[in-house]
Design a protein around this motif. Structure first.
Motif, PDB file in Angstrom:
ATOM      1  N   LEU A   9      -6.030   6.978   0.763  1.00 31.20           N
ATOM      2  CA  LEU A   9      -5.108   7.402   1.860  1.00 31.20           C
ATOM      3  C   LEU A   9      -5.263   6.347   3.023  1.00 31.20           C
ATOM      4  O   LEU A   9      -4.276   5.851   3.601  1.00 31.20           O
ATOM      5  CB  LEU A   9      -5.580   8.676   2.462  1.00 31.20           C
ATOM      6  CG  LEU A   9      -5.002  10.149   1.647  1.00 31.20           C
ATOM      7  CD1 LEU A   9      -5.707  11.201   2.342  1.00 31.20           C
ATOM      8  CD2 LEU A   9      -3.665  10.125   1.417  1.00 31.20           C
ATOM      9  N   ILE A  10      -6.547   5.637   3.017  1.00 31.89           N
ATOM     10  CA  ILE A  10      -6.853   4.746   4.223  1.00 31.89           C
ATOM     11  C   ILE A  10      -6.100   3.493   3.424  1.00 31.89           C
ATOM     12  O   ILE A  10      -5.391   2.928   4.470  1.00 31.89           O
ATOM     13  CB  ILE A  10      -8.445   4.494   4.203  1.00 31.89           C
ATOM     14  CG1 ILE A  10      -9.002   5.600   5.030  1.00 31.89           C
ATOM     15  CG2 ILE A  10      -8.606   3.267   4.980  1.00 31.89           C
ATOM     16  CD1 ILE A  10     -10.469   5.450   4.840  1.00 31.89           C
ATOM     17  N   LEU A  11      -6.345   3.117   2.340  1.00 34.26           N
ATOM     18  CA  LEU A  11      -5.332   1.802   1.806  1.00 34.26           C
ATOM     19  C   LEU A  11      -3.839   2.115   1.936  1.00 34.26           C
ATOM     20  O   LEU A  11      -3.288   1.002   2.069  1.00 34.26           O
ATOM     21  CB  LEU A  11      -5.905   1.687   0.505  1.00 34.26           C
ATOM     22  CG  LEU A  11      -7.323   1.122   0.176  1.00 34.26           C
ATOM     23  CD1 LEU A  11      -7.778   1.090  -1.046  1.00 34.26           C
ATOM     24  CD2 LEU A  11      -7.573  -0.167   0.842  1.00 34.26           C
ATOM     25  N   ALA A  12      -3.501   3.256   1.586  1.00 33.88           N
ATOM     26  CA  ALA A  12      -2.005   3.575   1.645  1.00 33.88           C
ATOM     27  C   ALA A  12      -1.370   3.244   3.206  1.00 33.88           C
ATOM     28  O   ALA A  12      -0.409   2.716   3.480  1.00 33.88           O
ATOM     29  CB  ALA A  12      -1.696   5.122   1.325  1.00 33.88           C
ATOM     30  N   ALA A  15      -1.522  -0.081   4.183  1.00 31.08           N
ATOM     31  CA  ALA A  15      -0.156  -0.884   3.570  1.00 31.08           C
ATOM     32  C   ALA A  15       0.867  -0.689   4.162  1.00 31.08           C
ATOM     33  O   ALA A  15       1.529  -1.487   4.618  1.00 31.08           O
ATOM     34  CB  ALA A  15      -0.160  -0.526   1.945  1.00 31.08           C
ATOM     35  N   ILE A  16       1.136   0.466   4.649  1.00 29.13           N
ATOM     36  CA  ILE A  16       2.226   1.255   5.315  1.00 29.13           C
ATOM     37  C   ILE A  16       2.315   0.447   6.723  1.00 29.13           C
ATOM     38  O   ILE A  16       3.279  -0.077   7.357  1.00 29.13           O
ATOM     39  CB  ILE A  16       2.405   2.381   5.554  1.00 29.13           C
ATOM     40  CG1 ILE A  16       2.819   3.244   4.061  1.00 29.13           C
ATOM     41  CG2 ILE A  16       3.657   2.933   6.635  1.00 29.13           C
ATOM     42  CD1 ILE A  16       2.570   4.591   4.047  1.00 29.13           C
ATOM     43  N   LEU A  17       1.156   0.437   7.443  1.00 30.46           N
ATOM     44  CA  LEU A  17       1.114  -0.327   8.690  1.00 30.46           C
ATOM     45  C   LEU A  17       1.231  -1.662   8.683  1.00 30.46           C
ATOM     46  O   LEU A  17       1.966  -2.059   9.583  1.00 30.46           O
ATOM     47  CB  LEU A  17      -0.626  -0.142   9.115  1.00 30.46           C
ATOM     48  CG  LEU A  17      -0.736  -0.649  10.559  1.00 30.46           C
ATOM     49  CD1 LEU A  17      -0.046  -0.106  11.793  1.00 30.46           C
ATOM     50  CD2 LEU A  17      -2.249  -0.778  10.735  1.00 30.46           C
ATOM     51  N   GLY A  18       0.883  -2.535   7.485  1.00 30.61           N
ATOM     52  CA  GLY A  18       1.079  -3.720   7.573  1.00 30.61           C
ATOM     53  C   GLY A  18       2.649  -4.106   7.207  1.00 30.61           C
ATOM     54  O   GLY A  18       3.353  -5.154   7.858  1.00 30.61           O
ATOM     55  N   LEU A  40      -3.494  -6.892   0.529  1.00 31.72           N
ATOM     56  CA  LEU A  40      -4.746  -6.723   0.400  1.00 31.72           C
ATOM     57  C   LEU A  40      -4.937  -5.150   0.214  1.00 31.72           C
ATOM     58  O   LEU A  40      -5.917  -4.697  -0.467  1.00 31.72           O
ATOM     59  CB  LEU A  40      -5.880  -7.059   1.561  1.00 31.72           C
ATOM     60  CG  LEU A  40      -5.896  -8.585   1.816  1.00 31.72           C
ATOM     61  CD1 LEU A  40      -6.604  -9.149   2.981  1.00 31.72           C
ATOM     62  CD2 LEU A  40      -6.356  -9.268   0.389  1.00 31.72           C
ATOM     63  N   SER A  41      -4.073  -4.574   1.005  1.00 30.20           N
ATOM     64  CA  SER A  41      -4.481  -3.038   0.774  1.00 30.20           C
ATOM     65  C   SER A  41      -3.763  -2.715  -0.630  1.00 30.20           C
ATOM     66  O   SER A  41      -4.450  -1.683  -1.333  1.00 30.20           O
ATOM     67  CB  SER A  41      -3.340  -1.883   1.926  1.00 30.20           C
ATOM     68  OG  SER A  41      -4.007  -2.561   3.056  1.00 30.20           O
ATOM     69  N   GLY A  44      -6.513  -3.200  -3.230  1.00 31.68           N
ATOM     70  CA  GLY A  44      -7.570  -2.047  -2.979  1.00 31.68           C
ATOM     71  C   GLY A  44      -7.148  -1.033  -3.854  1.00 31.68           C
ATOM     72  O   GLY A  44      -8.042  -0.291  -4.428  1.00 31.68           O
ATOM     73  N   ILE A  45      -5.731  -0.649  -3.864  1.00 32.14           N
ATOM     74  CA  ILE A  45      -5.311   0.640  -4.395  1.00 32.14           C
ATOM     75  C   ILE A  45      -5.570   0.246  -6.124  1.00 32.14           C
ATOM     76  O   ILE A  45      -5.691   1.117  -6.732  1.00 32.14           O
ATOM     77  CB  ILE A  45      -3.925   0.834  -4.175  1.00 32.14           C
ATOM     78  CG1 ILE A  45      -3.712   1.362  -2.603  1.00 32.14           C
ATOM     79  CG2 ILE A  45      -3.354   1.851  -4.975  1.00 32.14           C
ATOM     80  CD1 ILE A  45      -2.475   1.699  -2.135  1.00 32.14           C
ATOM     81  N   TYR A  46      -5.158  -0.948  -6.477  1.00 30.35           N
ATOM     82  CA  TYR A  46      -5.300  -1.300  -7.762  1.00 30.35           C
ATOM     83  C   TYR A  46      -6.682  -1.314  -8.375  1.00 30.35           C
ATOM     84  O   TYR A  46      -7.234  -0.889  -9.478  1.00 30.35           O
ATOM     85  CB  TYR A  46      -5.002  -2.800  -7.869  1.00 30.35           C
ATOM     86  CG  TYR A  46      -3.322  -3.150  -8.046  1.00 30.35           C
ATOM     87  CD1 TYR A  46      -2.601  -2.154  -8.625  1.00 30.35           C
ATOM     88  CD2 TYR A  46      -2.715  -4.249  -7.657  1.00 30.35           C
ATOM     89  CE1 TYR A  46      -1.016  -2.331  -8.653  1.00 30.35           C
ATOM     90  CE2 TYR A  46      -1.547  -4.471  -7.578  1.00 30.35           C
ATOM     91  CZ  TYR A  46      -0.580  -3.606  -8.140  1.00 30.35           C
ATOM     92  OH  TYR A  46       0.747  -3.765  -7.922  1.00 30.35           O
TER      93      TYR A  46
END
Length: 171
Positions: A9-12, A15-18, A40-41, A44-46
């Motif tokens: 959730l944090i990484l997603a 990514a959306i914020l970026g 980079l987000s 991290g999900i990968y």
């Protein structure tokens, strides 16, 4: 809530914020930095998906090489900073509602899906399997892609230098 779900959730959200920052920022270099945040987000999900090789490639190729090429493109081209007109608050509200509706439209079907029996051994030796496929079955396309990228880089430099030469002749 598990730690893996919290990390996702944090990484997603990052990514959306970026992506949102890239669309809304006015300076090109700031847009590029927000794109790096998104890259980079996603890397991290990968990692959360046990695809460490793909995550490393994401960091090296997209966050590194593509970003550097974009910076060269920014430095080698002329661009004028123009003030953008203010965005209507009603438009912002409509976009926000659209995003929420899209999230709900994607979340409900995905959450109701039954994946059945999940494979547990997909991540075992995935880097070895990717390397073997890349350098045996796909070696010719891999080498051709490197030549195409080199030609594109040389062409971009030639076009940028040609513009500088024409500008010097006009003066």
């Amino acid at each position: 809530m598990s730690g893996e779900l919290l990390a996702f959730l944090i990484l997603a959200m990052l990514a959306i914020l970026g992506g949102i920052l890239m669309i809304n920022l006015t300076k090109v270099i700031h847009m590029l930095l927000s794109l790096v945040l998104t890259f980079l987000s996603i890397a991290g999900i990968y990692v959360l998906l046990s695809a460490e090789f793909v995550a490393a490639v994401q960091v090296l190729i997209y966050s590194g090489a593509i970003t550097i090429i974009m910076i060269f493109g920014i430095m080698l081209t002329r661009h004028n900073d123009e003030q953008r007109e203010k965005i209507n608050p009603i438009r912002n509200l409509a976009v926000g509602i659209g995003i929420i509706l899209f999230f709900v439209a994607m979340y409900v079907p995905i959450n109701s899906m039954s994946f059945g029996e999940q494979a547990t051994d997909l991540h075992v030796e995935n880097t070895k399997q990717i390397g073997e496929a890349l350098y045996t079955k796909y070696v010719i396309p891999f080498e051709l892609m490197s030549v195409v990228l080199l030609v594109a880089l040389v062409g971009a430099i030639i076009l940028a230098k040609k513009d500088d030469a024409q500008e010097a002749e006009e003066k």
